[in-house]
Design a protein around this motif. Sequence first.
Motif, PDB file in Angstrom:
ATOM      1  N   UNK A 122       8.500   1.431 -24.357  1.00 46.77           N
ATOM      2  CA  UNK A 122       7.391   1.083 -23.289  1.00 46.77           C
ATOM      3  C   UNK A 122       7.756  -0.138 -22.734  1.00 46.77           C
ATOM      4  N   UNK A 123       7.221  -0.397 -21.255  1.00 42.86           N
ATOM      5  CA  UNK A 123       7.456  -1.411 -20.611  1.00 42.86           C
ATOM      6  C   UNK A 123       6.056  -2.004 -20.021  1.00 42.86           C
ATOM      7  N   UNK A 124       5.704  -3.008 -20.742  1.00 42.20           N
ATOM      8  CA  UNK A 124       4.044  -3.610 -20.511  1.00 42.20           C
ATOM      9  C   UNK A 124       4.454  -4.883 -19.469  1.00 42.20           C
ATOM     10  N   UNK A 125       3.273  -5.088 -18.499  1.00 45.05           N
ATOM     11  CA  UNK A 125       3.169  -6.281 -17.996  1.00 45.05           C
ATOM     12  C   UNK A 125       1.921  -6.451 -17.261  1.00 45.05           C
ATOM     13  N   UNK A 126       1.614  -7.625 -17.283  1.00 47.04           N
ATOM     14  CA  UNK A 126       0.186  -7.951 -16.834  1.00 47.04           C
ATOM     15  C   UNK A 126       0.080  -7.896 -15.142  1.00 47.04           C
ATOM     16  N   UNK A 127      -0.764  -7.281 -14.711  1.00 46.79           N
ATOM     17  CA  UNK A 127      -0.836  -6.680 -13.346  1.00 46.79           C
ATOM     18  C   UNK A 127      -0.706  -7.855 -12.387  1.00 46.79           C
ATOM     19  N   UNK A 128      -1.234  -9.132 -12.787  1.00 45.15           N
ATOM     20  CA  UNK A 128      -0.928 -10.272 -11.679  1.00 45.15           C
ATOM     21  C   UNK A 128      -2.166 -10.986 -11.401  1.00 45.15           C
ATOM     22  N   UNK A 129      -2.245 -12.017 -10.715  1.00 48.16           N
ATOM     23  CA  UNK A 129      -3.416 -12.727 -10.212  1.00 48.16           C
ATOM     24  C   UNK A 129      -3.283 -13.016  -8.957  1.00 48.16           C
ATOM     25  N   UNK A 130      -4.363 -12.577  -8.304  1.00 51.41           N
ATOM     26  CA  UNK A 130      -4.556 -12.348  -6.739  1.00 51.41           C
ATOM     27  C   UNK A 130      -4.541 -13.841  -5.906  1.00 51.41           C
ATOM     28  N   UNK A 131      -4.588 -14.992  -6.673  1.00 44.69           N
ATOM     29  CA  UNK A 131      -4.859 -16.204  -6.244  1.00 44.69           C
ATOM     30  C   UNK A 131      -5.619 -16.403  -4.887  1.00 44.69           C
ATOM     31  N   UNK A 132      -6.969 -15.737  -5.099  1.00 41.64           N
ATOM     32  CA  UNK A 132      -8.081 -15.939  -3.884  1.00 41.64           C
ATOM     33  C   UNK A 132      -7.649 -15.346  -2.827  1.00 41.64           C
ATOM     34  N   UNK A 133      -6.950 -14.166  -2.775  1.00 46.35           N
ATOM     35  CA  UNK A 133      -6.571 -13.312  -1.857  1.00 46.35           C
ATOM     36  C   UNK A 133      -7.652 -12.029  -1.991  1.00 46.35           C
ATOM     37  N   UNK A 134      -8.274 -12.052  -3.224  1.00 50.37           N
ATOM     38  CA  UNK A 134      -9.166 -10.852  -3.159  1.00 50.37           C
ATOM     39  C   UNK A 134      -8.599  -9.821  -4.044  1.00 50.37           C
ATOM     40  N   UNK A 135      -9.237  -9.133  -5.024  1.00 46.69           N
ATOM     41  CA  UNK A 135      -8.832  -7.858  -5.658  1.00 46.69           C
ATOM     42  C   UNK A 135      -8.152  -6.834  -4.762  1.00 46.69           C
ATOM     43  N   UNK A 136      -8.825  -6.549  -3.809  1.00 45.39           N
ATOM     44  CA  UNK A 136      -8.240  -5.362  -3.147  1.00 45.39           C
ATOM     45  C   UNK A 136      -7.004  -5.670  -2.597  1.00 45.39           C
ATOM     46  N   UNK A 137      -6.623  -6.819  -1.996  1.00 47.26           N
ATOM     47  CA  UNK A 137      -5.401  -7.391  -1.502  1.00 47.26           C
ATOM     48  C   UNK A 137      -4.389  -7.404  -2.805  1.00 47.26           C
ATOM     49  N   UNK A 138      -4.691  -7.792  -4.115  1.00 43.31           N
ATOM     50  CA  UNK A 138      -4.088  -7.671  -5.139  1.00 43.31           C
ATOM     51  C   UNK A 138      -3.568  -6.679  -5.552  1.00 43.31           C
ATOM     52  N   UNK A 139      -4.379  -5.632  -5.670  1.00 42.28           N
ATOM     53  CA  UNK A 139      -4.194  -4.324  -5.946  1.00 42.28           C
ATOM     54  C   UNK A 139      -3.093  -3.731  -5.069  1.00 42.28           C
ATOM     55  N   UNK A 140      -3.542  -3.804  -3.910  1.00 46.25           N
ATOM     56  CA  UNK A 140      -2.445  -3.343  -2.901  1.00 46.25           C
ATOM     57  C   UNK A 140      -1.142  -3.893  -2.917  1.00 46.25           C
ATOM     58  N   UNK A 141      -0.924  -5.183  -3.415  1.00 41.76           N
ATOM     59  CA  UNK A 141       0.475  -5.781  -3.608  1.00 41.76           C
ATOM     60  C   UNK A 141       1.102  -5.233  -4.674  1.00 41.76           C
ATOM     61  N   UNK A 142       0.340  -4.953  -5.879  1.00 43.28           N
ATOM     62  CA  UNK A 142       0.928  -4.462  -7.078  1.00 43.28           C
ATOM     63  C   UNK A 142       1.170  -3.042  -6.771  1.00 43.28           C
ATOM     64  N   UNK A 143       0.414  -2.114  -6.283  1.00 44.66           N
ATOM     65  CA  UNK A 143       0.889  -0.769  -5.868  1.00 44.66           C
ATOM     66  C   UNK A 143       2.060  -0.684  -4.898  1.00 44.66           C
ATOM     67  N   UNK A 144       2.214  -1.531  -4.223  1.00 44.47           N
ATOM     68  CA  UNK A 144       3.304  -1.570  -3.274  1.00 44.47           C
ATOM     69  C   UNK A 144       4.637  -1.781  -4.237  1.00 44.47           C
ATOM     70  N   UNK A 145       4.609  -2.922  -5.067  1.00 42.75           N
ATOM     71  CA  UNK A 145       5.733  -2.982  -6.053  1.00 42.75           C
ATOM     72  C   UNK A 145       6.160  -1.962  -6.759  1.00 42.75           C
ATOM     73  N   UNK A 146       4.998  -1.527  -7.444  1.00 47.03           N
ATOM     74  CA  UNK A 146       5.098  -0.258  -8.414  1.00 47.03           C
ATOM     75  C   UNK A 146       5.873   1.126  -7.594  1.00 47.03           C
ATOM     76  N   UNK A 147       5.225   1.300  -6.583  1.00 41.92           N
ATOM     77  CA  UNK A 147       5.851   2.375  -5.740  1.00 41.92           C
ATOM     78  C   UNK A 147       7.391   2.288  -5.357  1.00 41.92           C
ATOM     79  N   UNK A 148       7.574   0.849  -5.337  1.00 43.72           N
ATOM     80  CA  UNK A 148       9.125   0.942  -4.906  1.00 43.72           C
ATOM     81  C   UNK A 148       9.880   0.818  -6.093  1.00 43.72           C
ATOM     82  N   UNK A 149       9.595   0.573  -7.264  1.00 41.79           N
ATOM     83  CA  UNK A 149      10.176   0.741  -8.512  1.00 41.79           C
ATOM     84  C   UNK A 149      10.340   2.035  -8.910  1.00 41.79           C
TER      85      UNK A 149
END
Length: 278
Positions: free
Chosen positions: A103-130
């Motif tokens: 199994x491959x496990x990762x920490x979703x990440x830190x949005x660094x004051x960009x907001x949760x919605x922006x952070x989730x969007x960037x994470x899903x963009x990466x995952x969709x590409x993968x």
Amino acid sequence: MFWIGCHLSASKGYLAMGKEAEKIGANVFQFFTRNPRGGNVKALDKGDIDAYIAFAQQRGFGTLLAHAPYTMNACSADEGLRGFALRMMEEDLERLELLPHVLYNFHPGSHVKQGVEAGVGMITDMLNEVLEKGGKTPILLETMAGKGSEVGRSFEEIRQIIDGVGGHERMGVCLDTCHVYDGGYDIVENLDGVLDEFDQIIGLKRLKAIHLNDSKNPMGSHKDRHEKIGEGTLGLEGITRIINHPKLVHLPFYLETPNELDGYAKEIALLKELRKEG
């Protein structure tokens, strides 16, 4: 079967980790895919992988947990760091295709004051590409303690990420007992209720692994400081309920407690005594 192990150093290779795990009484283990504080990765040794696979089959080992480095931040404010995260994940998953049970496990990440919605969007963009590139290795989102601007501090945030990739079948969750407790989920006094909530929001079918850790801090502290088994705020009774819960007993448990190998060996032996088989 009680699948129990710990985090081992991958510097000596898969076969060495397997033998080390066997020596301390483990039948599964976790390892970093590369330098946890950097981005360097070891040259691939196909012979070592084949030797480990034969060893694991002979010994009846369970599923391995490959942990992405802490430097991977899919929702960094820096576009270059997001690109770096994507390349790391793609490379890690390509290499893991050579292992039959991992199994491959990762920490979703830190949005660094960009907001949760922006952070989730960037994470899903990466995952969709993968995910578009295919593969068989399940990808797990780790539940986080909510320190700073971490994404994944609640079941709802984890669900948002899974929804963002269309509920892809390869997506799962690794539940960290220290993290969820520090995040405000009372798995000591209300384990049944927390698991019901997880099932309603994410779905227990998505839960693929457990990071089994005690915590140095009280529930809801958002501190993320692991403690040895039975020496923290979850306590031995709380840990015992977790490893014996009927909705969790089929899962692999991986220790990330502050220990050396001899300490892990003692914890594994203790947990085997506390586990009620059958």
